[in-house]
Design an enzyme around this catalytic site. Structure first.
Site, mmCIF file in Angstrom:
data_model
loop_
_atom_site.group_PDB
_atom_site.id
_atom_site.type_symbol
_atom_site.label_atom_id
_atom_site.label_comp_id
_atom_site.label_asym_id
_atom_site.label_seq_id
_atom_site.Cartn_x
_atom_site.Cartn_y
_atom_site.Cartn_z
ATOM 1 N N CYS A 52 -81.508 32.275 25.398
ATOM 2 C CA CYS A 52 -82.785 31.707 25.833
ATOM 3 C C CYS A 52 -83.479 30.990 24.684
ATOM 4 C CB CYS A 52 -83.690 32.811 26.395
ATOM 5 S SG CYS A 52 -83.101 33.507 27.958
ATOM 6 N N GLU A 107 -92.823 30.814 26.742
ATOM 7 C CA GLU A 107 -92.518 30.946 25.319
ATOM 8 C C GLU A 107 -93.093 29.755 24.557
ATOM 9 O OE1 GLU A 107 -91.371 33.627 24.200
ATOM 10 O OE2 GLU A 107 -90.489 34.571 25.980
ATOM 11 N N HIS A 142 -89.589 32.532 30.656
ATOM 12 C CA HIS A 142 -88.874 33.766 30.961
ATOM 13 C C HIS A 142 -89.391 34.321 32.293
ATOM 14 C CE1 HIS A 142 -86.996 34.868 26.896
ATOM 15 N NE2 HIS A 142 -86.051 35.004 27.805
#
Length: 222
Positions: A156, A91, A175
């Site tokens: 998250c 991410e 992730h």
């Protein structure tokens, strides 16, 4: 002398999440705790700290800033499971607002916003695209990696924003897919490789910064 060296080793923190909803066994924590601590510490000359974080906003607010303050980590990698991921996903950013999904205690943060102070959106300064390229160029890896700009507006992304607000030069969120796609061992090896690539990038950036600062220091001395 060896004892002193190990005592002052830089710390790398890697977190995974505990159970929630349809994930009574969370693939993120299973992979994090399966990372080869001894091998990483010897190879990278760091102290690796692996931690399980409960899936609650309050716990993130309480634990994560304290981890930064206590350990001053050289690198912080947060890991979470994604039910839609088919590969390792790095991410690149996190948002401060929009956290309307209930956590493990059926709670949301006040005003649906992260309690950490900062911009509406924060990007990691680590070059995730380059990390992915180097990762995918390695023929020994059994898994593949991609980047993403959508961390999901849940715990998250919430934990990612919290750490990015402290230091976005040394923070990354990864992730991982569920265990029916990649085994725990495959994901653990993936995390180990990503950790190495992050540390290599930080070392290169630190060395470049040191070179540019030397002329300034010389001028000050003169």
């Amino acid at each position: 002398m060896d004892d002193l060296d190990s005592f002052f080793k830089p710390i790398v923190l890697v977190t995974g999440f505990g159970p929630f909803l349809n994930h009574p066994v969370n693939a993120s924590w299973e992979a994090v705790r399966a990372m080869n601590k001894e091998e990483i510490e010897n190879k990278c000359n760091v102290e690796l700290v692996q931690l399980e974080i409960p899936v609650t906003y309050e716990n993130v607010d309480e634990f994560v800033p304290a981890l930064w303050e206590t350990h001053t980590p050289k690198l912080m990698i947060h890991v979470g499971v994604s039910s839609v991921a088919n590969c390792i996903t790095l991410e690149t950013q996190a948002h401060r607002k929009g956290y309307q999904r209930l956590d493990y205690f059926n709670k949301c943060p006040a005003n649906f916003a992260c309690s950490a102070e900062g911009a509406i959106r924060i990007h990691t300064k680590l070059d995730a695209e380059r990390i992915c390229k180097d990762y995918n160029d390695n023929p020994l890896m059994e898994t593949s990696a991609i980047t993403s700009k959508d961390a999901g507006r849940y715990l998250c992304e919430y934990i990612y924003y919290t750490s990015l607000s402290v230091n976005n030069k040394r923070t990354l969120f990864v992730h991982v897919p569920d265990m029916n796609i990649y085994s725990t061992d495959q994901t653990a090896r993936a995390l180990e490789r990503i950790l190495e690539l992050c540390l290599e990038q930080i070392a290169t950036d630190d060395a470049a910064k040191e070179v540019t600062e030397k002329p300034k220091n010389k001028c000050l001395l003169e």
